[in-house]
Write a protein that holds these residues in place. Structure first.
Motif: not given
Length: 181
Positions: A164-168
């Motif tokens: 989720i943290a990689t979703v821009e």
């Protein structure tokens, strides 16, 4: 396999929509628990993963995912790529229903869970060129949530939160985070 289950499988392929749906529901309910007849239908379900009727493909994928807990021979480890292929079906509804049930393979054991997680992580990371990839990502994260709820393993939750943290896009990041609240 008893005659009632045989009849349910026949009905799930019959022409009557209501009868098919009722049989589908009954088969899913029965296969939520271990059954001793998984291999009586296994090969036919594998074949049905490529059936010309998308409903048959979808049902076969969901039944196989459910039957993984009854797979003492661990055939799913070899057959999983065929099952996973249906999650890319040309009919999006078929692909999605198949994907939404894939987590059930993971509850069959540690090796199965690790395999399912690996496939889902890879798809989450590399699937942004797919049509409707935000829905696919949502389903993957919901699958991880289901596995997390089943196993109560922090590593599953952490993997999901890392993805989720990689979703821009902030809107989708927030939506995905809500799955784990």
């Amino acid at each position: 396999m008893d005659s009632q289950i045989e009849l349910e499988f026949k009905k799930s392929k019959s022409g009557d929509k209501d009868e098919r749906y009722e049989a589908y529901q009954n088969i899913l309910k029965v296969t939520d628990q271990k059954v001793d007849w998984a291999y009586d239908v296994w090969d036919q379900l594998l074949e049905d993963l490529t059936h010309k009727d998308n409903h048959q493909r979808s049902r076969a994928a969901q039944y196989l995912a459910n039957l993984a807990i009854s797979d003492s021979e661990m055939r799913i480890m070899k057959d999983f790529p065929k099952l996973w292929e249906v999650t890319y079906d040309e009919k999006f509804v078929t692909a999605r229903h198949s994907l939404q049930s894939i987590w059930k393979v993971g509850i069959a054991g540690t090796l199965q869970k690790e395999m399912v997680m690996e496939y889902m992580v890879e798809r989450f990371k590399k699937g942004t060129d797919e049509k409707n990839y935000t829905l696919i990502r949502n389903d993957i994260l919901q699958n991880m949530k289901n596995l997390y709820n089943y196993f109560n393993e922090e590593s599953i939750k952490q993997t999901a939160l890392d993805l989720i943290a990689t979703v821009e896009d902030e809107k989708y990041q927030k939506k995905y985070r809500n799955i784990f609240k």
